[in-house]
Design an enzyme around this catalytic site. Structure first.
Site, mmCIF file in Angstrom:
data_model
loop_
_atom_site.group_PDB
_atom_site.id
_atom_site.type_symbol
_atom_site.label_atom_id
_atom_site.label_comp_id
_atom_site.label_asym_id
_atom_site.label_seq_id
_atom_site.Cartn_x
_atom_site.Cartn_y
_atom_site.Cartn_z
ATOM 1 N N CYS A 79 0.803 -1.228 0.000
ATOM 2 C CA CYS A 79 0.000 0.000 0.000
ATOM 3 C C CYS A 79 0.831 1.272 0.000
ATOM 4 C CB CYS A 79 -0.938 0.010 1.208
ATOM 5 S SG CYS A 79 -1.885 -1.502 1.391
ATOM 6 N N HIS A 129 -3.387 8.010 6.507
ATOM 7 C CA HIS A 129 -3.537 6.809 5.675
ATOM 8 C C HIS A 129 -5.005 6.391 5.699
ATOM 9 C CE1 HIS A 129 -2.106 3.341 3.509
ATOM 10 N NE2 HIS A 129 -2.760 2.535 4.338
ATOM 11 N N HIS A 177 -9.360 2.866 -1.130
ATOM 12 C CA HIS A 177 -7.930 2.660 -0.892
ATOM 13 C C HIS A 177 -7.269 2.290 -2.203
ATOM 14 C CE1 HIS A 177 -4.164 1.648 0.646
ATOM 15 N NE2 HIS A 177 -4.444 0.611 1.432
ATOM 16 N N HIS A 182 -43.378 -18.474 -47.456
ATOM 17 C CA HIS A 182 -44.495 -17.688 -47.977
ATOM 18 C C HIS A 182 -44.282 -17.463 -49.459
ATOM 19 C CE1 HIS A 182 -45.549 -15.653 -43.853
ATOM 20 N NE2 HIS A 182 -45.505 -16.966 -43.792
ATOM 21 N N ASP A 198 -43.356 -16.726 -36.721
ATOM 22 C CA ASP A 198 -44.264 -16.284 -37.777
ATOM 23 C C ASP A 198 -45.717 -16.557 -37.404
ATOM 24 O OD1 ASP A 198 -44.416 -15.328 -40.700
ATOM 25 O OD2 ASP A 198 -45.633 -17.152 -40.696
#
Length: 1906
Positions: free
Chosen positions: A340, A475, A521, A1116, A1306
């Protein structure tokens, strides 16, 4: 041993002498002229000491002079320094006196010890030690080395702080933070107390799968208990082109690395850092330090498909390394991982490096981009993370930290360096330290005692009292124990409650806070995030509110009020104390136990300078790497100026300084020369409008420096430069010193006091002139402008020789001064003079020769400019004659007649002076008017040169022409006059060309600073790297860096998505995982797929003829034509949508797929011939909208889109939300169903129809395939147009792999169509309703074919007979789906028939031609004719307008369909008046498409409202113009086959394997780099698109493997840096065969002719060009150029093809070459190419060809348009192709014209050498007329200034000069025969009568006439 110093050439000559040739010698690392009394004076010494106060000081340690050996006695420190400076600069080192001098000084001391400290050379030290021993000293053993001095280029000033104690200045900072893509946005988050936490973004990982259920006893494997974080939403965005990164590489590069590049660049820019600008920014003195604690990207994202850039893209060591690499910094680069505290540890290392002198500038940052879910899981399992949200710092319920992303970068220097460099300073680091919590109970926990020790250490190191700290940035991770412990250590150190003297007073409050409560952080970036917050606080003078306390304050914290400590719960004012500074403690600790803290304070206040900036004009620069960024940079600058108009520190001078001297400059440039901020804004707006800077300079411009001759001086020349520029003043002062040392009169006073000019002697004036010119030269070089060649007129040639490094400054002054004194001594002033005459030498001789008048030609300055010299009486005598001859003339104000016999008395003495001068080899070519040529060797100079320079005439014209012929001078160059007035540069321009840009250095009565600004503006935009720091150096009030807008990145998203949650299964046994696939019955192939979380595209195809799909698309039949139903598109879309759900970040079970906005554009007819018929679906994903836009198109045989049939939008929706919404509407639907059922039993118009009746009812409209017949029954209310249906799929085949069977879709949608086509009110013989799609299809669950569904719809009428309705689908009582907005359009039956059958013809017959589509041009060889051919000559009688057939047919169709007689359809007839509406428009456009093959959109009839405008519209589609018929009488003539063959031109088609290979090379480059092929233009630099060494290896390897091309792996893209150069290399590697005609190879006189147009071989117009049987005229067709190839190098492609074609016909010369128009340029180039191979050229004929001395100018588009409009291209060119008179121009013609010009635009032809194989005869044939001289309308004036080029005037203006023009420059020393084709213009001279004249000229050239 002797030390000798001299200029290197002089020293070399000295060492070569006999006396020293055998001496032992070695070089010393000394490169400055020390100990040179002839160079330095007391004035120089005083200048050096000017900043030292004359303070009385006593010498404690005696100083022994190195020059005299005596002890220096001085009363002041300044005196002591004077002695030292004089010893360094003026006095000789006397080593022989030093040791005795020291011994003499100490010999009277009572015993002394001798200890050797090694600071002097060993020999001198030994001598001193020996002398001291002899004087009685006692030697001590051992040797003490001098302190080690770290190398640094920084020179500390007298007030600088020792490096180890220096404050560290933070110059700038840039960052990316959650919800804050900039520092200002970050402040918005802070000051508003915004908590940025949210669930993990979908681009990171899926929280639904990676976050476990906390209610479970144990979380699932590899899942975390929290999904929260603070994220960078734009982490994927990056400007790859800026950093020369390819699109292939960019996604593989860790976003942390990419963002580090962006923020580092922004930080450097805000700091005003330009690498190499100052000593502290030298590239080897810059270090990069970054904190980073994970490799998420390469562990998770790029590891899913490891590629070339896996390591450099993902390894965190490359984060700082990439920054160093991009900026070419060679200092250290470190990646620091201390968990860190990584970024603060990196900051600590950087500060140490600065303090130790290891670096002078440090770039420091931290990165944290979270893409690996494992880290979150590990932290959660380790109890680091909060499961409730963000870091609740200081909150009583704080339960851990929230992970945050951030990337931030700051720039550091030592404060002294920053102040010296005028850098902006935001704050200063006083101290920083790191320790470890060794005594902590756990490695992950901080230790209070260790932190207190650390705080005490940094406070002591900084020299700061604890009570001076007014704010502490904690911190503050957000745990109860951690917050309490840290707060305790901070307060014990900064706010103790005892002892009493340590307690904070009331006016000394301490505030504490933590950025983590806002942005989480940041882990490795946590420290720099906190620092960013504090820097913003200092800038804004505000402590932002703390947002971490969500409930109540942590009860474990010490009592804050008792310690005068507070947490700001709302914004608190925090002003800087008057005459004081705020000081801050920042704390950062690591999970691994480390602690780092630093003390920060305000930047020192910058004193205000009252010195005004006297410049009137100021230069403001804006630049960018791409045109898009440049445009946005300009816009941002405008917005910033508007916003900051009232800022106190904003001045135009500071804006100029910041934008020029303090910016890295890029290729695309805009520069503003302004006098006010308002004029800056106006000019920026103009730059935007004109798109200035959108094209980048092709290179750095070359300069010619021209030095003015005698006579241009004036009082005050150079005075303003002397007053305003320190460097110029220093140079003049130095030259003045040299003049005095050489016993010449001083010159400085002429620049200080212009009134002294009148009394100056000729010697003084001449010396002042060359000194002025040398100072100007040094000024330009200091500004970054250097010449590639120099030229000087008369006296100016001496200064030119200095600029070329032939002579030194002292030598120039010596020669010029001696020459001038000799003139004064031996020549009478005023007895002679000089006369400038406007004439050429020949006309002058013609005018004066017969009169017998005496004169001398002194200077030949130009074609029409000469200077005569002689006695005053001679000059006065000839002036009347000149005036009578209309030759303007002017007497020059000079004391002597230079370059005439008057100067002869001084030549011998001058030669003696010159013999003492060293002449060096020129560093650059010297264009020498003294010799009329170019000099490049040292042998060209000497005493003889000086003598001839004095006596010879000045042949400026000859010298410049020689330079032009040697390609040292051209009009693309720039010229600067170095002298009082721009005189000579005009002479240069005359030879260089009209485009040659000229600039002055000085003008009388014009401020020099204005002149300088104008010139630098032009140089900068042309690509010169101007040294802006030097430009601003003498204007201190301007030297303030303004905070300008950040660079406008050209951002694109680059991301590799983590997919399939594989992290959850690490270590598990292999599973067979069912993946979402796309292939099925309706999707056969995935062509490409780039879909991902951030977007992308998908391309799939299906073959409609394949047996599994073909029956589905013929379901069709309408009027017997099988049509594909929209349900097929719907199944494809549903499949794609289902696949795309995985990228949404949502659970797949939660989302449904909606097919929205299904729009049917045209009918899709399935073929029945068994041939492949491809249906392509293109889907584009919008990640933000979670939708995909789809198009459905059929392809032609070439795989190109033939017709688009439909489009839709795929949306992802929340199924449960939709179910809830539909559930609320269900009761109403059920009620309507009940009512319909009840109406069946009542009297009314509601009936139930069975399945058989349903499909029979609409049978005359459509025949439904059995698989589509799923409606079991319908109940229809014909009055209300409402119905319900029962749908059952048990008889529908379930074969195939679908998402949802198209037959099901359809059938569920059929109800609306049956309502509209089956109600009692419809007449299907007249009108029917066709499906136009729907607005929305949502299925809440999969269709179950075993179930029976109920559907309901009510249709309502809209506009234009469009009916819509919502079809609700029910499964029992539950609504399971809906077709929203089903649309049915009413269409007349006959129109429907047209539409269907037209679609059928398009599919099964010949497809209609789409307007504008390029048509293939077929070139055929001449047929072998065995019979007599009849040709016709048509003689014009009258002209009458006639319509094109397509127009008349279209009008006929409109007439038939509208019922209006064609005769009544006049041009002014309105379609509205005759009833042509949208439906009739559909019918008309359908017939036009069917019968004429012209694709006319039916919408055109809504936009084009009259018959006349429709005709114009149609002509635009067909490319025709309104035409006229020609009534002629015809004469027939018979031609024999032999005659025909002899008269024809044989075409040659250039085809080549090389271009095929190149196409494949382009494909590989595009594939490997990720750049689109269309972007790989000829001028593209590979470095700009990221082709680096790694990618080079990949590309070269593939070229070797796939095409057997053996290319260098390491240097390919270095040797060939652009696409064009690589293409030349590739195509040069492979053979390019050509097909040549089978003309008679035994002919005696072969010729090559290069026409630019297609010529029909049977045209009688060209009969006059035919030769006899033994003579062949061979045509080589020009290379077919395309826009893709237009930027390629001419010699390597087009030229090679011509030569190859020619030599296939005739392997060896002598050759007879000819060319028309641009073909003449090609013929010239071919001739040179053949000559280079040793072939002989017999004749070269150039037919109305523009001279290519400077390339061909581009022609504006309006020129081509005008030629087409007036009939030149449609008329003259049709005569060249008589079988196609007045026809549309070939598609290839215009691109070919443009590409030819583009090809030759940069072809600056070199002069043809006069060799034995050069053309024996050169013939130039001009067209006598001009096309625009009466026959055709003239070209309208240009709308934009500068649009009309000189090249266009060649074609548009009548030629008046029929001489050789600039062709003479290309044939130096050669005679050119000239002929003129009278009465014909450029476009007509090649046919008819023009061809008859031309044929005669050709025969004459070829020697075929008696």
């Amino acid at each position: 041993m002797k030390h000798v110093s001299a200029p290197p050439p002089v020293l070399d000559e000295l060492l070569k002498t006999t006396a020293l040739s055998k001496a032992i010698k070695f070089d010393l690392p000394i490169t400055a002229p020390y100990h040179a009394p002839h160079l330095y004076t007391a004035e120089n010494v005083n200048t050096i000491l000017c900043g030292v106060d004359d303070v009385v000081a006593t010498t404690i340690i005696p100083i022994v002079s190195s020059s005299t050996g005596t002890v220096v006695t001085s009363a002041t420190f300044r005196d002591a320094l004077r002695v030292a400076v004089e010893a360094c600069l003026q006095l000789m080192i006397r080593s022989d006196l030093i040791a005795p001098g020291i011994a003499s000084h100490v010999q009277h001391a009572d015993g002394f010890a001798i200890r050797h400290i090694a600071t002097a050379p060993d020999g001198l030290a030994l001598a001193v030690q020996t002398a001291l021993s002899q004087a009685g000293g006692r030697s001590q053993s051992g040797r003490v080395n001098a302190p080690d001095q770290n190398d640094t280029t920084s020179i500390p000033n007298a007030l600088s702080t020792p490096r180890a104690k220096a404050k560290i200045a933070i110059l700038s900072m840039s960052g990316r933070f959650p919800q804050a893509p900039s520092m200002e946005a970050f402040w918005h988050v802070l000051e508003n107390g915004i908590d940025t936490h949210e669930l993990a973004l979908a681009s990171r990982w899926n929280t639904r799968t990676h976050v476990g259920d906390l209610s479970l006893k144990e979380l699932p494997k590899n899942t975390s208990g929290t999904g929260f974080g603070c994220w960078l939403h734009d982490a994927a965005q990056f400007d790859a082109r800026y950093f020369n990164m390819s699109p292939r590489e960019a996604p593989q590069v860790d976003p942390a690395q990419r963002l580090a590049l962006l923020t580092a660049t922004e930080a450097l820019e805000q700091a005003g850092i330009v690498p190499g600008r100052t000593s502290s920014t030298q590239k080897d003195r810059v270090g990069v330090y970054f904190g980073s604690t994970s490799n998420d990207w390469m562990e998770t994202n790029s590891a899913q498909n490891i590629d070339t850039y896996f390591i450099p893209g993902g390894n965190r060591a490359f984060i700082p390394g990439r920054i160093n690499y991009h900026f070419k910094f060679s200092g250290p680069s470190y990646t620091i991982d201390t968990a860190c505290s990584s970024s603060f540890t990196a900051l600590h290392l950087a500060c140490n490096a600065l303090w130790k002198g290891e670096v002078d500038t440090a770039i420091v940052g931290g990165t944290n981009v979270l893409t690996n879910p494992d880290m979150t899981v590990g932290l959660d399992r380790g109890h680091f993370l909060s499961r409730t949200g963000n870091c609740s710092t200081f909150d009583d319920g704080a339960d851990g930290y929230c992970r945050g992303e951030a990337v931030a970068t700051l720039v550091l220097k030592r404060l002294d360096d920053a102040v010296a460099d005028k850098d902006p300073v935001q704050a200063c680091i006083l101290a920083i330290a790191t320790n470890h919590s060794a005594e902590a109970a756990s490695i992950t926990r901080p230790h209070v005692g260790a932190q207190q020790d650390l705080f005490a250490s940094v406070l002591a190191d900084a020299g700061v009292k604890h009570t001076d700290i007014s704010y502490c940035e904690m911190h503050g991770t957000g745990t109860q124990a951690g917050d309490a412990g840290e707060t305790t250590s901070v307060l014990q150190s900064l706010a103790p409650i005892e002892p009493p003297n340590a307690v904070r007073k009331q006016h000394q409050p301490l505030y504490i806070g933590a950025a983590k409560s806002n942005v989480g952080h940041g882990e490795a970036a946590a420290g720099v995030t906190s620092l960013a917050k504090v820097l913003l606080m200092l800038k804004k003078s505000t402590i932002p509110p703390h947002c971490g306390i969500k409930t109540k304050i942590n009860h474990k914290l010490p009592d804050l009020p008792s310690r005068n400590t507070a947490i700001a719960m709302e914004a608190v004012s925090w002003p800087r104390p008057v005459n004081g500074k705020r000081q801050v403690l920042l704390n950062n600790f690591s999970a691994a136990g480390g602690n780092t803290a630093l003390i920060l304070e305000d930047a020192p206040e910058v004193p205000t300078l009252d010195v005004p900036d006297i410049r009137q004009c100021h230069l403001v620069a804006v630049s960018a790497k791409t045109p898009a960024s440049l445009e946005n940079n300009v816009k941002n600058m405008l917005a910033w100026l508007d916003e900051k108009s009232d800022a106190s520190n904003l001045t135009l001078a500071r804006l100029s300084y910041t934008s020029t001297a303090r910016r890295i400059h890029h290729p695309h440039r805009v520069m503003i020369n302004a006098t006010s901020l308002d004029s800056v804004k106006a000019s920026l707006r103009t730059a935007l409008d004109l798109k200035k800077g959108s094209s980048r300079p092709k290179g750095t411009p070359r300069f010619v420096f021209a030095f003015t001759g005698q006579g241009a001086q004036y009082a005050g020349m150079g005075a303003d430069l002397f007053a305003q520029f320190t460097g110029f003043r220093a140079d003049i002062s130095r030259y003045d010193q040299i003049c005095r040392q050489l016993n010449f009169p001083p010159v400085r006073q002429l620049f200080e006091d212009p009134t002294t000019f009148c009394d100056a002697t000729p010697t003084t004036l001449q010396l002042a002139m060359v000194c002025f010119q040398m100072a100007l030269y040094r000024m330009w070089v200091t500004l970054g402008v250097t010449p590639s060649a120099v030229v000087g007129h008369s006296l100016g040639e001496y200064a030119a020789l200095y600029a070329a490094s032939v002579l030194t400054q002292a030598d120039v002054i010596n020669i010029v001064g001696s020459r001038a004194q000799l003139l004064e001594k031996h020549c009478e002033q005023g007895s002679h003079t000089m006369l400038a005459v406007r004439s050429n030498a020949e006309d002058l001789e013609a005018a004066l020769g017969p009169s017998g008048l005496t004169y001398e030609l002194s200077c030949h300055n130009g074609r029409e400019s000469v200077v005569l010299g002689g006695t005053k009486s001679q000059i006065e005598t000839i002036r009347p004659t000149l005036q009578r001859s209309r030759m303007s003339n002017r007497v020059l104000e000079v004391p002597y007649a230079y370059h005439t016999s008057q100067v002869e008395p001084i030549l011998a003495s001058l030669a003696a002076v010159a013999r003492g001068v060293h002449f060096a080899k020129p560093a650059i070519p010297v264009i020498s008017p003294a010799f009329g040529t170019v000099l490049t060797q040292s042998e060209d100079f000497g005493s003889d040169f000086i003598v001839k320079h004095c006596r010879n005439k000045v042949n400026m014209l000859g010298a410049l022409q020689a330079a032009r012929q040697m390609s040292l001078l051209d009009e693309k160059m720039m010229g600067i006059e170095l002298g009082p007035e721009p005189v000579v540069i005009k002479m240069v321009k005359e030879v260089a060309g009209p485009a040659f840009q000229t600039f002055a250095s000085s003008r009388k009565d014009e401020p020099a600073l204005n002149i300088l600004a104008s010139a630098l503006s032009a140089f900068y935009t042309a690509g010169t790297d101007v040294k802006w720091t030097a430009y601003h150096a003498d204007f201190p009030s301007a030297q303030v860096v303004l905070e300008l807008p950040a660079y406008a990145w050209d951002l694109k998203e680059y991301w590799i998505q983590y997919v399939n949650d594989w992290s959850l299964r690490k270590g598990d046994a292999p599973l067979v995982i069912e993946r979402t696939t796309l292939e099925g019955t309706c999707i056969h192939k995935v062509v490409s797929n780039s879909l991902g979380v951030s977007g992308g595209e998908l391309l799939v195809e299906a073959d409609l003829s394949r047996e599994d799909l073909h029956p589905m698309v013929q379901g069709h039949k309408v009027y017997g034509v099988p049509l594909c139903t929209p349900s097929v598109y719907a199944d494809i879309a549903l499949t794609i949508g289902e696949y795309a759900k995985q990228f949404s970040g949502e659970g797949s079970t939660k989302l449904g797929v909606e097919i929205a906005n299904m729009n049917i554009q045209s009918a899709l007819v399935a073929t029945s011939d068994g041939k492949p018929q491809m249906l392509r679906t293109h889907a584009s994903y919008d990640a933000k909208q979670k939708s995909l836009y789809c198009t459905f198109s059929t392809l032609d045989d070439a795989g190109k889109v033939k017709e688009q049939h439909s489009n839709c939008l795929i949306k992802l929706f929340d199924v449960e939300a939709a179910r809830t919404a539909l559930k609320s509407s269900a009761p109403a639907i059920k009620s309507r169903i009940s009512i319909l059922q009840l109406q069946l039993n009542e009297f009314g118009n509601t009936f139930r129809y069975s399945k058989a009746m349903i499909y029979k009812m609409v049978g005359q409209l459509a025949d439904f395939d059995p698989k589509y017949r799923a409606l079991e029954e319908i109940t229809l209310d014909s009055d209300a147009l409402e119905a319900l249906g029962r749908v059952n799929f048990t008889k529908v085949s379930a074969e195939g792999k679908f998402h949802t069977n198209p037959a099901y879709i359809d059938a569920l949608s059929q109800l609306g169509g049956f309502v509209m086509n089956g109600n009692e009110g419809v007449d299907l013989d007249k009108e029917l309703f066709v499906n136009h799609g729907w607005a929305s299809l949502k299925l809440l669950e999969a269709i179950d074919p075993t179930k029976t569904y109920t559907t309901h719809v009510k249709m309502t009428e809209g506009t234009d007979k469009l009916w819509t309705g919502d079809i609700t689908i029910l499964d029992g009582e539950a609504v399971v789906g809906v077709f929203g907005g089903v649309a049915l359009q009413g269409v007349p039956k006959r129109l429907m028939s047209y539409i269907v059958h037209a679609a059928s013809k398009r599919t099964n017959g010949v497809a209609p031609r789409t307007a504008g589509e390029p048509q293939t041009q077929r070139v055929t060889a001449p047929e072998v004719v065995s019979a007599v051919v009849k040709t016709t000559t048509k003689q014009l009688v009258t002209q009458a307008p006639v319509e094109d057939r397509s127009i008349t047919t279209a009008i006929s169709i409109i007439s038939q369909e509208s019922g209006v007689e064609a005769a009544d359809l006049t041009d002014d007839t309105s379609f509205d008046d005759i009833g042509v509406d949208s439906l009739l428009g559909i019918m008309v456009s359908s017939r036009i498409r069917d019968e004429l093959g012209i694709d006319v959109d039916s919408a055109a009839f809504l936009e084009v409202r009259t018959v006349g405008s429709f005709k114009t519209f149609l002509r635009g589609l067909t490319g025709t113009t309104e035409q006229f018929t020609t009534v002629t009488k015809t004469v027939t003539k018979e031609i024999t086959p032999t005659e025909l063959r002899e008269s024809s031109f044989a075409q040659s088609a250039v085809a080549g394997d090389s271009f095929g290979v190149w196409t494949n090379v382009l494909a590989i480059l595009a594939e490997e780099s990720g750049i689109d092929v269309s972007d790989l233009t000829g001028d593209t630099y590979f470095s700009d698109i990221g082709v680096d060494s790694l990618l080079s290896l990949v590309v070269v390897s593939r070229l070797r493997d796939e095409f057997d091309l053996d290319l260098p792996e390491q240097s390919l893209f270095i040797d060939y840096p652009t696409v064009a150069s690589l293409k030349a290399r590739i195509t040069g590697c492979t053979r390019s065969p050509s097909v040549f005609s089978d003309s008679d190879a035994t002919t005696d006189v072969p010729s090559v002719f290069s026409p630019s147009l297609e010529v029909e071989t049977t045209s009688e117009d060209f009969q006059p060009l035919a030769f006899s049987k033994k003579e062949a005229l061979v045509a080589v067709a020009e290379v077919a150029l395309t826009p893709l190839e237009k930027a390629d190098p001419f010699m390597s492609i087009g030229l090679a093809s011509y030569v190859e074609s020619l030599q296939r016909h005739q392997p060896h010369g002598p050759y007879h070459l000819a060319g028309w128009s641009a073909g003449g340029v090609l013929a010239y180039a071919v001739a040179q190419e053949l000559m280079a191979t040793g072939e002989e050229i017999a004749t070269l004929t150039l037919i109305d060809s523009p001279p290519p001395t400077d390339g061909l100018d581009r022609l504006p588009r309006r020129f081509f348009d005008h030629c087409s409009a007036v009939g030149i291209f449609g008329g003259e060119m049709s005569a060249i192709n008589p079988s196609n008179k007045r026809a549309k121009l070939p598609e290839w013609l215009m691109p070919h014209f443009e590409a030819t010009i583009e090809l030759l635009h940069d072809y600056c032809a070199p002069p043809m050498p006069l060799t034995t194989n050069a053309p024996k005869k050169i013939n130039l044939i001009w067209a006598g007329g001009c096309a625009f001289g009466g026959k055709y309308a003239p070209l309208p004036p240009a709308s934009m200034v500068g649009e009309d080029t000189e090249g266009m005037k060649f074609l548009t203006e009548q030629r008046t000069d029929f001489g050789p023009d600039k062709w003479t420059d290309l044939f130096p020393g050669r005679h050119i025969d000239i002929d003129v084709v009278e009465g014909e213009h450029h476009f007509s001279m090649m046919r008819g009568k023009g061809a008859q004249q031309l044929g005669g000229f050709l025969r004459k050239t070829l020697g075929l006439l008696a």
